[in-house]
Motif scaffolding. Structure first.
Motif, PDB file in Angstrom:
ATOM      1  N   LYS A 360       0.843  -1.202   0.000  1.00 47.52           N
ATOM      2  CA  LYS A 360       0.000   0.000   0.000  1.00 47.52           C
ATOM      3  C   LYS A 360       0.877   1.249   0.000  1.00 47.52           C
ATOM      4  O   LYS A 360       2.047   1.188   0.404  1.00 47.52           O
ATOM      5  CB  LYS A 360      -0.868   0.013   1.265  1.00 47.52           C
ATOM      6  CG  LYS A 360      -2.005  -0.980   1.220  1.00 47.52           C
ATOM      7  CD  LYS A 360      -2.929  -0.788   2.386  1.00 47.52           C
ATOM      8  CE  LYS A 360      -2.249  -1.171   3.665  1.00 47.52           C
ATOM      9  NZ  LYS A 360      -2.984  -1.673   4.761  1.00 47.52           N
ATOM     10  N   SER A 361       0.268   2.359  -0.401  1.00 52.96           N
ATOM     11  CA  SER A 361       1.009   3.624  -0.360  1.00 52.96           C
ATOM     12  C   SER A 361       1.416   3.917   1.088  1.00 52.96           C
ATOM     13  O   SER A 361       0.605   3.771   2.008  1.00 52.96           O
ATOM     14  CB  SER A 361       0.099   4.732  -0.898  1.00 52.96           C
ATOM     15  OG  SER A 361       0.769   5.939  -0.786  1.00 52.96           O
ATOM     16  N   GLY A 362       2.663   4.244   1.300  1.00 53.30           N
ATOM     17  CA  GLY A 362       3.136   4.553   2.656  1.00 53.30           C
ATOM     18  C   GLY A 362       3.606   3.318   3.406  1.00 53.30           C
ATOM     19  O   GLY A 362       3.969   3.392   4.575  1.00 53.30           O
ATOM     20  N   SER A 363       3.616   2.147   2.745  1.00 49.39           N
ATOM     21  CA  SER A 363       4.019   0.920   3.463  1.00 49.39           C
ATOM     22  C   SER A 363       5.532   0.819   3.590  1.00 49.39           C
ATOM     23  O   SER A 363       6.037  -0.081   4.265  1.00 49.39           O
ATOM     24  CB  SER A 363       3.446  -0.308   2.755  1.00 49.39           C
ATOM     25  OG  SER A 363       3.898  -0.339   1.419  1.00 49.39           O
ATOM     26  N   GLY A 364       6.268   1.696   2.911  1.00 46.79           N
ATOM     27  CA  GLY A 364       7.730   1.723   3.100  1.00 46.79           C
ATOM     28  C   GLY A 364       8.529   1.148   1.940  1.00 46.79           C
ATOM     29  O   GLY A 364       9.694   0.775   2.121  1.00 46.79           O
ATOM     30  N   LYS A 365       7.939   1.105   0.753  1.00 43.97           N
ATOM     31  CA  LYS A 365       8.642   0.505  -0.404  1.00 43.97           C
ATOM     32  C   LYS A 365       9.899   1.320  -0.746  1.00 43.97           C
ATOM     33  O   LYS A 365      11.000   0.778  -0.874  1.00 43.97           O
ATOM     34  CB  LYS A 365       7.701   0.453  -1.633  1.00 43.97           C
ATOM     35  CG  LYS A 365       6.437  -0.364  -1.386  1.00 43.97           C
ATOM     36  CD  LYS A 365       5.547  -0.418  -2.582  1.00 43.97           C
ATOM     37  CE  LYS A 365       4.897   0.903  -2.945  1.00 43.97           C
ATOM     38  NZ  LYS A 365       3.929   1.403  -1.933  1.00 43.97           N
ATOM     39  N   SER A 366       9.723   2.664  -0.877  1.00 46.16           N
ATOM     40  CA  SER A 366      10.884   3.510  -1.198  1.00 46.16           C
ATOM     41  C   SER A 366      11.889   3.465  -0.060  1.00 46.16           C
ATOM     42  O   SER A 366      13.096   3.482  -0.275  1.00 46.16           O
ATOM     43  CB  SER A 366      10.463   4.963  -1.413  1.00 46.16           C
ATOM     44  OG  SER A 366       9.570   5.007  -2.479  1.00 46.16           O
ATOM     45  N   THR A 367      11.366   3.386   1.185  1.00 41.54           N
ATOM     46  CA  THR A 367      12.262   3.312   2.342  1.00 41.54           C
ATOM     47  C   THR A 367      13.134   2.059   2.240  1.00 41.54           C
ATOM     48  O   THR A 367      14.345   2.119   2.484  1.00 41.54           O
ATOM     49  CB  THR A 367      11.427   3.304   3.638  1.00 41.54           C
ATOM     50  OG1 THR A 367      10.637   4.487   3.665  1.00 41.54           O
ATOM     51  CG2 THR A 367      12.302   3.243   4.871  1.00 41.54           C
ATOM     52  N   LEU A 368      12.529   0.944   1.854  1.00 46.50           N
ATOM     53  CA  LEU A 368      13.311  -0.297   1.739  1.00 46.50           C
ATOM     54  C   LEU A 368      14.428  -0.121   0.690  1.00 46.50           C
ATOM     55  O   LEU A 368      15.567  -0.543   0.906  1.00 46.50           O
ATOM     56  CB  LEU A 368      12.393  -1.475   1.361  1.00 46.50           C
ATOM     57  CG  LEU A 368      13.111  -2.810   1.189  1.00 46.50           C
ATOM     58  CD1 LEU A 368      13.764  -3.266   2.491  1.00 46.50           C
ATOM     59  CD2 LEU A 368      12.174  -3.912   0.678  1.00 46.50           C
TER      60      LEU A 368
HETATM   61  N1  LIG Z   1      12.966  10.957   5.778  1.00 50.12           N
HETATM   62  C1  LIG Z   1      11.809  10.630   6.342  1.00 50.12           C
HETATM   63  N2  LIG Z   1      11.572  10.956   7.627  1.00 50.12           N
HETATM   64  C2  LIG Z   1      10.417  10.614   8.236  1.00 50.12           C
HETATM   65  N3  LIG Z   1       9.424   9.958   7.629  1.00 50.12           N
HETATM   66  C3  LIG Z   1       9.595   9.611   6.342  1.00 50.12           C
HETATM   67  C4  LIG Z   1      10.782   9.924   5.632  1.00 50.12           C
HETATM   68  N4  LIG Z   1      10.671   9.440   4.374  1.00 50.12           N
HETATM   69  C5  LIG Z   1       9.458   8.853   4.311  1.00 50.12           C
HETATM   70  N5  LIG Z   1       8.816   8.946   5.475  1.00 50.12           N
HETATM   71  C6  LIG Z   1       7.494   8.411   5.796  1.00 50.12           C
HETATM   72  O1  LIG Z   1       7.554   6.996   5.726  1.00 50.12           O
HETATM   73  C7  LIG Z   1       6.372   6.479   5.153  1.00 50.12           C
HETATM   74  C8  LIG Z   1       6.718   5.524   4.033  1.00 50.12           C
HETATM   75  O2  LIG Z   1       7.269   6.264   2.957  1.00 50.12           O
HETATM   76  P1  LIG Z   1       7.751   5.529   1.644  1.00 50.12           P
HETATM   77  O3  LIG Z   1       8.021   6.589   0.658  1.00 50.12           O
HETATM   78  O4  LIG Z   1       8.813   4.576   1.955  1.00 50.12           O
HETATM   79  O5  LIG Z   1       6.436   4.703   1.262  1.00 50.12           O
HETATM   80  P2  LIG Z   1       6.020   4.068  -0.123  1.00 50.12           P
HETATM   81  O6  LIG Z   1       5.466   2.730   0.205  1.00 50.12           O
HETATM   82  O7  LIG Z   1       7.131   4.086  -1.092  1.00 50.12           O
HETATM   83  O8  LIG Z   1       4.873   5.071  -0.542  1.00 50.12           O
HETATM   84  P3  LIG Z   1       4.296   5.386  -1.996  1.00 50.12           P
HETATM   85  O9  LIG Z   1       3.792   4.106  -2.562  1.00 50.12           O
HETATM   86  O10 LIG Z   1       3.177   6.323  -1.700  1.00 50.12           O
HETATM   87  O11 LIG Z   1       5.391   5.991  -2.768  1.00 50.12           O
HETATM   88  C9  LIG Z   1       5.534   7.656   4.699  1.00 50.12           C
HETATM   89  O12 LIG Z   1       4.498   7.842   5.646  1.00 50.12           O
HETATM   90  C10 LIG Z   1       6.494   8.823   4.742  1.00 50.12           C
HETATM   91  O13 LIG Z   1       5.841  10.003   5.134  1.00 50.12           O
END
Ligand SMILES: Nc1ncnc2c1ncn2[C@@H]1O[C@H](COP(=O)(O)OP(=O)(O)OP(=O)(O)O)[C@@H](O)[C@H]1O
Length: 531
Positions: A360-368
């Motif tokens: 899901k959006s915000g699940s942390g994919k980009s973070t991973l």
């Molecule tokens: N540098 C940061 N500091 C604090 N919180 C962050 C940071 N970067 C991202 N987040 C938070 O971490 C959560 C996950 O972000 P991320 O971009 O990893 O999700 P995602 O699954 O890739 O989302 P999407 O599909 O919408 O791109 C989001 O709620 C975002 O606000």
């Protein structure tokens, strides 16, 4: 500032030499005028001619030395300002992407351009004015002493009083300059941010919004500058009053000494000239000191930035192969150490395998992907790459290995060749080869093709291919795609994904919202972070 001046001591010594020569020639020229006047009073024609000749010679030397003084001062200022700029840009170059993102691009630009320009114009230029002033002051006081000690004493006491006066406003002036600097930063940052969204405002017919916002910030800047210059004007007036009083008393004193026949009448000219020079210099020196002190916070700000500690790097375990792949064991991540985006993830990305990360959006994919790219090392559990814990491998070493591509690959304004090599050394044959590999054959025969700012004259797909070519030519073994094709049309997105997934000896991990059945077929696995 002291440190920069000492670092450039040779240039500053050269400046000091020419400033001294200018001062001496100027005083000699004044003394010649007095002697001419005395010769006239005595009706001595020969002496009149001799001193007139010497006056001309002294002035020729004065102009000659003045030329070198101006030239060397400017040269030294440019050297010192660029030294500061290089220090700033070198510090920026040492940042990790995450550290870099902690501040806006506008604030870096402002530090690099506005702050250093202010230092150049206020601190350095005023410093040399002050420097020249102090040297002239010393020579002038010595000359006055040689004429008569009482003149020296009078001018010295008045000068000390004069220099103290504007200091009353120093603190306020410092505060005002700092306020202008921070508003300058706000203006640069706001303008950069709003202009980068130009097309969004245009499409919503909302251009007046950003015009008004930018105008508002510049209006605040103008008000702050007005307050700053109100204080500058007050300092100038305070200096002016004491200057006039000083000149009148020195002139009266020399008149009295001449009247008592202690000094020749002609020397009144020199005393009047030197005392005017001294009081003007003292007046402007105190203004210059105030100006130089007012930019002290800028130096402090730049110094803190240059010497701020880098995000710690990890131990340098070099890796040259992906080995057993990337193994996630009970991996988790939380930005605030409380709310976890994901936790207890167990997954094995096999070497040369092709994977998608969904959720899901915000699940942390980009973070991973940021963790795998070694930008975030405070993860929970374990991630092992080539049998080594990822957060013990140096960032540098991981960069040799991993290619990260996002939606908007950066395009440098320059040739296609420059965009691929990015300052490294590759021969044209290698570049052509890699361009063919990423299906950009049209550029392979035209490596000088000029790309415009942000890659405006190539398509989104071509930008992705250029980013891919940059990695392939550097033999990267893992490609991380962060929704890199999501802004492309379906057909182009498929072409690029298909191209990447068909590369045999490369491990691919892609974050993708719209996995088509055709792409799914080519994957070795899908990691779902929302499960
Ligand atoms: N540098 C940061 N500091 C604090 N919180 C962050 C940071 N970067 C991202 N987040 C938070 O971490 C959560 C996950 O972000 P991320 O971009 O990893 O999700 P995602 O699954 O890739 O989302 P999407 O599909 O919408 O791109 C989001 O709620 C975002 O606000």
């Amino acid at each position: 500032m002291k440190k920069i001046i000492l670092i450039h001591w040779k240039d500053n010594l050269c400046v000091l030499f020419f400033i001294s020569l200018v001062s001496i020639s100027s005083i000699v020229s004044t003394l010649m005028l007095s002697s001419i006047l005395d010769a006239l009073i005595k009706f001595d024609w020969n002496q009149f001619l001799n001193y007139t000749f010497l006056l001309i010679v002294a002035n020729i030397f004065l102009l000659f030395f003045l030329y070198f003084q101006i030239k060397y001062i400017n040269k030294t200022i440019q050297k010192m300002s660029n030294y500061l700029r290089y220090q700033i840009i070198n510090r920026i170059a040492k940042m990790s992407p995450l550290e870099f993102k902690k501040q806006t691009i506008g604030s870096y630009t402002s530090r690099l351009i506005n702050d250093t320009n202010q230092i150049e114009q206020i601190a350095f230029e005023k410093f040399y004015e002050l420097f020249a002033g102090v040297i002239t002051l010393i020579f002038s006081l010595v000359t006055l002493f040689l004429i008569h000690w009482s003149l020296f004493l009078l001018v010295l006491v008045e000068s000390i009083f004069l220099i103290q006066l504007p200091r009353l406003l120093n603190k306020k002036l410092k505060k005002a300059t700092l306020s202008v600097t921070s508003q300058n930063e706000v203006c640069t940052s706001t303008t950069t941010q709003l202009l980068s969204g130009y097309s969004t405002f245009y499409n919503f017919k909302n251009s007046p919004y950003f015009v008004e916002k930018i105008k508002k910030e510049f209006l605040i800047l103008a008000n702050k500058k007005n307050s700053q210059y109100h204080l500058v004007a007050l300092v100038a007036v305070l200096g002016g009053v004491s200057n006039i009083v000083g000149q009148i008393t020195a002139f009266s004193m020399s008149g009295y000494l001449a009247f008592r026949q202690i000094i020749p009448i002609g020397i009144i000219w020199t005393v009047s000239n030197l005392s005017a020079k001294i009081f003007n210099l003292v007046g402007s020196s105190s203004q210059n000191i105030s100006s130089i002190q007012s930019v002290a916070p800028l130096f402090e700000n730049i110094n803190n930035f240059i010497f701020s500690v880098n995000d710690a790097d990890h131990e340098n375990y070099p890796i040259d192969k992906i080995g057993s792949g990337i193994i996630l064991k009970n991996t988790g991540y939380s930005y605030d150490k409380k709310n976890f985006l994901f936790r207890n993830i167990n997954y094995h990305f096999q070497p040369n395998g092709k994977y998608a990360v969904i959720g899901k959006s915000g699940s942390g994919k980009s973070t991973l992907l940021n963790i795998l790219n070694n930008n975030l090392s405070d993860y929970e559990g374990s991630i092992v790459l080539n049998d080594i814990e990822l957060n013990t491998i140096s960032k540098d070493s991981v960069l040799d290995f991993i290619l990260y591509i996002d939606q908007n690959p950066y395009i440098l304004e320059g040739s296609i060749r420059e965009n691929i090599v990015l300052g490294d050394c590759f021969d044209d044959e290698e570049i052509k080869e890699v361009l063919k590999q990423v299906q950009l054959s049209q550029f392979a025969n035209n490596l000088d093709f000029s790309l415009k700012e942000s890659g405006n004259n190539v398509s989104g797909g071509q930008r992705q291919r250029i980013a891919l070519a940059r990695g392939l030519i550097r033999n990267k073994k893992i490609i991380l795609l962060d929704e890199s094709t999501s802004s492309l049309d379906k057909e182009t997105a498929y072409e690029i994904e298909n191209l990447i997934l068909s590369m045999d000896d490369i491990t691919v991990i892609m974050v993708n919202h719209n996995l088509t059945p055709l792409i799914k077929e080519k994957l070795d696995g899908i990691l779902n972070l929302s499960e």
